[in-house]
Design a protein around this motif. Structure first.
Motif, short mmCIF file in Angstrom:
data_model
loop_
_atom_site.label_atom_id
_atom_site.label_comp_id
_atom_site.label_asym_id
_atom_site.label_seq_id
_atom_site.Cartn_x
_atom_site.Cartn_y
_atom_site.Cartn_z
N THR A 271 73.45 29.58 6.07
CA THR A 271 73.89 30.97 6.12
C THR A 271 72.75 31.94 5.86
O THR A 271 72.87 33.12 6.10
CB THR A 271 74.99 31.25 5.08
N ARG A 272 71.64 31.43 5.33
CA ARG A 272 70.51 32.31 5.04
C ARG A 272 69.58 32.47 6.24
O ARG A 272 68.58 33.16 6.13
CB ARG A 272 69.70 31.76 3.85
N THR A 273 69.88 31.81 7.35
CA THR A 273 68.99 31.87 8.50
C THR A 273 68.65 33.30 8.94
O THR A 273 67.48 33.63 9.11
CB THR A 273 69.56 31.06 9.68
N PRO A 274 69.63 34.18 9.11
CA PRO A 274 69.28 35.56 9.52
C PRO A 274 68.33 36.22 8.54
O PRO A 274 67.38 36.90 8.95
CB PRO A 274 70.65 36.27 9.54
N GLU A 275 68.54 36.01 7.28
CA GLU A 275 67.65 36.56 6.26
C GLU A 275 66.23 36.04 6.42
O GLU A 275 65.26 36.81 6.34
CB GLU A 275 68.14 36.13 4.87
N ALA A 276 66.12 34.72 6.64
CA ALA A 276 64.79 34.12 6.80
C ALA A 276 64.10 34.68 8.04
O ALA A 276 62.89 34.93 8.04
CB ALA A 276 64.91 32.60 6.89
N ILE A 277 64.88 34.89 9.09
CA ILE A 277 64.32 35.45 10.32
C ILE A 277 63.83 36.88 10.07
O ILE A 277 62.73 37.26 10.48
CB ILE A 277 65.36 35.43 11.47
N LEU A 278 64.63 37.68 9.39
CA LEU A 278 64.23 39.06 9.10
C LEU A 278 62.96 39.10 8.26
O LEU A 278 62.06 39.90 8.50
CB LEU A 278 65.35 39.81 8.38
N ARG A 279 62.90 38.20 7.27
CA ARG A 279 61.72 38.17 6.40
C ARG A 279 60.47 37.82 7.22
O ARG A 279 59.43 38.45 7.11
CB ARG A 279 61.94 37.17 5.27
N SER A 280 60.62 36.81 8.04
CA SER A 280 59.50 36.39 8.89
C SER A 280 59.11 37.51 9.86
O SER A 280 57.92 37.75 10.10
CB SER A 280 59.89 35.12 9.65
N ALA A 281 60.12 38.19 10.41
CA ALA A 281 59.85 39.27 11.36
C ALA A 281 59.09 40.41 10.68
O ALA A 281 58.12 40.95 11.23
CB ALA A 281 61.17 39.79 11.94
N ARG A 282 59.51 40.77 9.47
CA ARG A 282 58.82 41.86 8.75
C ARG A 282 57.36 41.53 8.51
O ARG A 282 56.47 42.35 8.70
CB ARG A 282 59.52 42.13 7.40
N GLU A 283 57.11 40.29 8.08
CA GLU A 283 55.73 39.87 7.82
C GLU A 283 54.91 39.94 9.11
O GLU A 283 53.79 40.46 9.12
CB GLU A 283 55.69 38.44 7.28
N ALA A 284 55.49 39.41 10.18
CA ALA A 284 54.74 39.34 11.45
C ALA A 284 54.48 40.74 12.00
O ALA A 284 53.34 41.06 12.38
CB ALA A 284 55.51 38.49 12.46
N PHE A 285 55.50 41.59 12.03
CA PHE A 285 55.33 42.94 12.57
C PHE A 285 54.34 43.74 11.73
O PHE A 285 53.52 44.49 12.26
CB PHE A 285 56.67 43.68 12.64
N ALA A 286 54.41 43.60 10.41
CA ALA A 286 53.51 44.35 9.54
C ALA A 286 52.07 43.86 9.70
O ALA A 286 51.13 44.65 9.66
CB ALA A 286 53.95 44.25 8.08
N SER A 287 51.88 42.55 9.91
CA SER A 287 50.51 42.00 10.01
C SER A 287 49.93 42.17 11.40
O SER A 287 48.75 42.51 11.54
CB SER A 287 50.49 40.50 9.66
N ASN A 288 50.72 41.90 12.42
CA ASN A 288 50.16 41.82 13.79
C ASN A 288 50.61 42.96 14.69
O ASN A 288 50.20 43.01 15.85
CB ASN A 288 50.57 40.50 14.44
N GLY A 289 51.43 43.84 14.19
CA GLY A 289 51.95 44.93 15.03
C GLY A 289 53.05 44.43 15.94
O GLY A 289 53.25 43.22 16.10
N TYR A 290 53.72 45.39 16.55
CA TYR A 290 54.86 45.06 17.42
C TYR A 290 54.39 44.28 18.65
O TYR A 290 54.94 43.22 18.97
CB TYR A 290 55.55 46.35 17.85
#
Lengths: 213, 213
Positions: free
Chosen positions: A18-37
């Motif tokens: 059930t935590r999968t969406p959360e993990a995806i959001l966390r990963s997405a935030r890290e990636a977007f903040a580090s590498n840009g959109y």
């Protein structure tokens, strides 16, 4: 707040399915903040979350939809642009202020926008996400829509000037609640601020001494 | 940071005499945030800190000096006004932007100003202190100095509009670092933003539909 209400308070339990969406959001935030959109792929985000890319699409749709969810953006940029450009380009400045005040005064979007600005003031990675929102979702669309009225190369600068007035308006009127601006009628604020936005969007910008021949 | 370097790490030790200035500042922040600048007396602050009023004056001078210390204001309002009004009133808008950018780009005052804005976005009591700074140290002085050029009753509204542009400029250019605004030459930013400040300070303000006869 959900974890406060949980009956079994055991800590350290590994996140379940059930935590999968959360993990995806966390990963997405890290990636977007580090590498840009532009520099971030769904595959990267999936790898970071330890899931299959198909699952990312299943939960969040397109990369753009995931991005807006990841930064908890209180706006739908494409729909907002449709509103702003629904009439003649001469009406754009007034419609920009009206649309922005609508977001600020929405019961859900208002607190979300202030939260976004607050977070971006406090954390570098949140500032990076807000910059990505600005460049890829707003400035880029503006170039597309406004590029016939003004020099397309100037549009990003014009957009950052518009943001400087609108973010400051959100801050002064809604967060700091500086009077009398905080309680001024919405129509009066629109009438006063729209000419500023008009200058930044449509008129000649001053250049300062640096462009003297 | 000082307490990190202490050799005796015993916790819970009661503040000794050397902590008096800290206790005074804490008491001052609480009092100014709760009761406003005008509603706060040195006597109250002294009582809150458990010290004699004479000690407050000894450490911090006047109420105004204590207030500026308590909110860690990166400006000296009176000196700033002297700079801004050193020339003709027509020059005021350009001097406002120049002075503000000078504060933002100062190695000490810049981070202090951003810290002040950041804190005010995050905490209600810090927002209350920033409002007090605005009303009692800036808007009030502006009424005094600008009241011959424009209707004195309008000055606080004009001041809150100016703040909306300047705070947003600080946020976009220095905290979020939105490009190209973030790296635009200072003189160009002054040339572009000064006419906005001119409208807010000296020109007729739009009124919106609410004042239709």
């Amino acid at each position: 707040m959900a974890h406060v209400q949980k009956k079994t308070g055991r800590t350290g339990r590994r996140p379940g399915k059930t935590r999968t969406p959360e993990a995806i959001l966390r990963s997405a935030r890290e990636a977007f903040a580090s590498n840009g959109y532009d520099g971030t792929s769904i595959r990267q985000i999936a790898t970071g979350a330890g899931v299959d890319p198909a699952l990312v699409h299943h939960h969040f749709g397109t990369k753009e939809e995931l991005f807006l969810k990841a930064i908890e953006a209180p706006i739908q940029p494409e729909a907002m642009m449709d509103d702003i450009f629904a009439a003649d380009v001469e009406a754009v400045p007034e419609r920009v202020v009206r649309t922005f005040l609508g977001v600020c005064e929405g019961p859900v979007s208002g607190p979300a926008l202030l939260g976004l600005l607050r977070g971006a003031m406090a954390h570098q990675w949140q500032a990076a996400l807000l910059r990505e929102l600005f460049y890829t979702q707003i400035a880029r669309r503006l170039v597309h829509r406004l590029g016939e009225a003004v020099d397309p190369e100037e549009v990003p600068f014009r957009a950052s000037l518009v943001s400087s007035q609108l973010f400051g308006l959100a801050m002064s009127r809604y967060a700091l609640r500086l009077q009398p601006l905080a309680d001024a009628p919405r129509e009066r604020v629109i009438a006063i601020v729209a000419p500023t936005i008009r200058r930044y969007v449509l008129e000649e910008l001053g250049t300062g001494e640096d462009d003297a021949p």
